[in-house]
Design a protein around this motif. Structure first.
Motif, mmCIF file in Angstrom:
data_model
loop_
_atom_site.group_PDB
_atom_site.id
_atom_site.type_symbol
_atom_site.label_atom_id
_atom_site.label_comp_id
_atom_site.label_asym_id
_atom_site.label_seq_id
_atom_site.Cartn_x
_atom_site.Cartn_y
_atom_site.Cartn_z
ATOM 1 N N TYR A 7 0.826 -1.217 0.000
ATOM 2 C CA TYR A 7 0.000 0.000 0.000
ATOM 3 C C TYR A 7 0.855 1.260 0.000
ATOM 4 O O TYR A 7 1.808 1.356 0.771
ATOM 5 N N LYS A 8 0.507 2.192 -0.889
ATOM 6 C CA LYS A 8 1.253 3.459 -0.903
ATOM 7 C C LYS A 8 0.361 4.577 -1.458
ATOM 8 O O LYS A 8 -0.682 4.310 -2.045
ATOM 9 N N ASP A 9 0.803 5.801 -1.231
ATOM 10 C CA ASP A 9 0.152 7.014 -1.743
ATOM 11 C C ASP A 9 -1.120 7.404 -0.953
ATOM 12 O O ASP A 9 -1.730 6.599 -0.277
ATOM 13 N N VAL A 10 -1.428 8.687 -1.097
ATOM 14 C CA VAL A 10 -2.626 9.246 -0.464
ATOM 15 C C VAL A 10 -3.624 9.560 -1.569
ATOM 16 O O VAL A 10 -3.302 10.295 -2.506
ATOM 17 N N TRP A 11 -4.797 9.002 -1.466
ATOM 18 C CA TRP A 11 -5.834 9.239 -2.478
ATOM 19 C C TRP A 11 -6.883 10.201 -1.937
ATOM 20 O O TRP A 11 -7.268 10.121 -0.762
ATOM 21 N N VAL A 12 -7.355 11.059 -2.828
ATOM 22 C CA VAL A 12 -8.455 11.959 -2.486
ATOM 23 C C VAL A 12 -9.571 11.730 -3.499
ATOM 24 O O VAL A 12 -9.330 11.821 -4.711
ATOM 25 N N PHE A 13 -10.756 11.398 -3.000
ATOM 26 C CA PHE A 13 -11.915 11.313 -3.888
ATOM 27 C C PHE A 13 -12.334 12.751 -4.188
ATOM 28 O O PHE A 13 -12.832 13.452 -3.314
ATOM 29 N N THR A 14 -12.045 13.199 -5.416
ATOM 30 C CA THR A 14 -12.283 14.609 -5.748
ATOM 31 C C THR A 14 -13.692 14.745 -6.335
ATOM 32 O O THR A 14 -13.903 14.587 -7.533
ATOM 33 N N PRO A 98 -4.043 2.151 -2.413
ATOM 34 C CA PRO A 98 -3.556 3.344 -1.715
ATOM 35 C C PRO A 98 -3.420 3.102 -0.215
ATOM 36 O O PRO A 98 -4.144 2.278 0.353
ATOM 37 N N GLU A 99 -2.516 3.859 0.411
ATOM 38 C CA GLU A 99 -2.290 3.775 1.858
ATOM 39 C C GLU A 99 -3.409 4.484 2.635
ATOM 40 O O GLU A 99 -3.835 4.031 3.688
ATOM 41 N N ILE A 100 -3.860 5.607 2.065
ATOM 42 C CA ILE A 100 -4.878 6.447 2.713
ATOM 43 C C ILE A 100 -5.882 6.871 1.637
ATOM 44 O O ILE A 100 -5.484 7.185 0.513
ATOM 45 N N VAL A 101 -7.183 6.878 1.980
ATOM 46 C CA VAL A 101 -8.183 7.409 1.048
ATOM 47 C C VAL A 101 -9.062 8.411 1.800
ATOM 48 O O VAL A 101 -9.641 8.072 2.835
ATOM 49 N N THR A 182 -5.769 -2.725 9.278
ATOM 50 C CA THR A 182 -6.272 -2.874 7.917
ATOM 51 C C THR A 182 -5.782 -1.745 7.017
ATOM 52 O O THR A 182 -5.376 -0.697 7.491
ATOM 53 N N ARG A 183 -5.817 -1.958 5.747
ATOM 54 C CA ARG A 183 -5.478 -0.958 4.738
ATOM 55 C C ARG A 183 -6.507 -1.023 3.623
ATOM 56 O O ARG A 183 -7.004 -2.106 3.339
ATOM 57 N N PRO A 184 -6.822 0.107 2.973
ATOM 58 C CA PRO A 184 -6.298 1.437 3.254
ATOM 59 C C PRO A 184 -6.926 2.035 4.515
ATOM 60 O O PRO A 184 -7.919 1.523 5.023
ATOM 61 N N GLN A 185 -6.305 3.142 4.989
ATOM 62 C CA GLN A 185 -6.888 3.892 6.093
ATOM 63 C C GLN A 185 -7.836 4.905 5.457
ATOM 64 O O GLN A 185 -7.423 5.666 4.584
ATOM 65 N N MET A 186 -9.085 4.906 5.890
ATOM 66 C CA MET A 186 -10.066 5.758 5.203
ATOM 67 C C MET A 186 -10.729 6.743 6.159
ATOM 68 O O MET A 186 -10.995 6.407 7.309
ATOM 69 N N ALA A 187 -10.990 7.941 5.652
ATOM 70 C CA ALA A 187 -11.637 8.962 6.487
ATOM 71 C C ALA A 187 -12.533 9.848 5.626
ATOM 72 O O ALA A 187 -12.224 10.105 4.462
#
Ligand code: FAD
Length: 357
Positions: A7-14, A98-101, A182-187
């Motif tokens: 898992y890598k990178d930070v994703w943004v749902f735009t 992704p690591e973070i979404v 767990t991955r990804p970390q989501m917020a």
């Protein structure tokens, strides 16, 4: 158990609506950029742009900091439907890991993010007001997972990862939540609390076109018609000046004064929950924990005591002006300018003075 090393990178749902980028998308790109650089210099902030015919938004996403744009273009994504968006996003996350979404805590983000998290069997923190990376340990932590761990838990330090802060227990305390297993970390993140990066016209990034495997059978609802609300929703998040009224206004009639005030100063009318619950003004005007989070240049709080739940939505304002007959009211304590007196006298005086300027 996820293999964290993948898992890598930070994703943004735009989020976009009718081909227009939502403000929260710019804000989250700014935050995603900051987080990605804190994780490591190789971590990228990636915009995920879903829709139908949304190529025109790609340059804007680069301009607001996206290193990469994953574009999921499909005719079934023209209007938002839970089924289509949840499937397209879940498939993309499974593929690219992704690591973070991050999602905006908008109607769409709040609908979409939990469904994706459930399908991925990962954690989700809703309605965050702050995000942090445990920088000191994060790089070590990533090394652990890229060199040694394949099961995703050995050598784990629960303090690591994304620290997600959100109000809890009616806003009386702030909870910090991590997702260690767990991955990804989501917020989902409240609109209005993060800052966008300054727009860099002409910035360039990488475009990855994602082919969504969608068919009409995946969608269990049909959007027959989109009916716009008869009255314009109040754009509190975009307002430079907000004239907010509370229980101190005394009645729905009292809000006429706030409307006059807002019209005079070129602002928008806000309200406390007490005023909304009294039926004096529509809920779309409510500022606070269960309303909108705002960050105007000037926030006028008239007849508002300043309960912690109200402050949660406005204390990031550049300048706070309180009008209250009680000098001990919490709003008077946090205000940059505190005017002690009866709002029915003070507000008309401000209006008159504004005229005189
Ligand atoms: P009050 O607390 O009654 O204050 C009225 C103020 O007006 C007083 O300070 C008084 O001195 C002043 N006043 C009265 N007459 C005059 C006058 N003539 N001139 C000048 N001043 C005058 N609240 C929100 O606002 N937003 C939220 O999103 C929100 N979410 C909540 C979520 C939860 C889970 C809970 C439990 C509560 C939430 N609340 C929220 C409610 C919050 O706790 C307060 O009850 C509410 O903010 C109080 O509104 P108010 O300041 O208008 O009223």
């Amino acid at each position: 158990m996820a293999n964290f090393a993948e898992y890598k990178d930070v994703w943004v749902f735009t989020e976009q609506r009718q081909g227009k980028l939502m403000n929260v998308a710019r804000q989250l790109l700014g935050e995603g950029y900051r987080l990605s650089r804190e994780i490591s210099k190789d971590t990228r902030v990636c915009a995920v742009l879903a829709g139908d015919g949304v190529d025109h938004l790609v340059d804007e996403l680069y301009a607001y900091g996206a290193d990469v744009v994953y574009q999921i273009d499909h005719f079934l994504l023209k209007e938002y439907t839970t089924d289509a968006y949840a499937k397209a996003m879940t498939d993309a996350i499974r593929t690219y890991k992704p690591e973070i979404v991050l999602f905006g805590a908008t109607f769409i983000g709040r609908d979409l993010a939990p469904r994706i998290a459930a399908r991925l069997d990962t954690g989700l923190t809703a309605d965050c007001t702050r995000l942090d990376i445990n920088t000191a340990n994060y790089v070590e932590y990533l090394k652990t997972y890229t060199t040694a761990s394949t099961d995703g838990i050995s050598g784990r330090n629960d303090d690591n990862g994304l620290k997600q802060t959100r109000p809890a227990f009616g806003g009386n305390l702030m909870a910090t939540i991590v997702t260690p297993n767990t991955r990804p970390q989501m917020a989902t993140v409240r609109p209005g609390v993060m800052d966008p990066r300054e727009k860099k016209q002409g910035a360039r990034g990488q475009l990855i076109r994602v082919c969504a495997q969608l068919s009409a059978d995946d969608i269990h609802v049909e959007v027959v018609e989109v009916v716009k609300a008869a009255k314009e929703l109040v754009s509190l998040t975009d307002a430079d000046i907000i004239c907010s009224g509370g229980r101190g206004l005394g009645s729905a009639e009292g809000f006429r004064l706030m409307e006059e005030f807002a019209a005079k100063v070129g602002g928008v009318v806000g309200a406390s929950r007490a005023a909304v619950d009294s039926g004096w003004i529509d809920q779309s005007h409510q500022v606070g924990q269960t309303g909108t989070t705002v960050k105007p240049k000037i926030y006028f709080a008239c007849g508002i005591s300043g309960a912690i739940q109200h402050q949660a939505g406005m204390k990031g304002s550049d300048v706070i002006v309180a009008v209250n007959k009680d000098p001990q009211a919490p709003m008077m304590q946090i205000a940059d300018y505190a005017i002690c007196g009866d709002l029915k006298k003070v507000v008309p005086e401000i209006i008159a003075q504004w005229d005189a300027e």
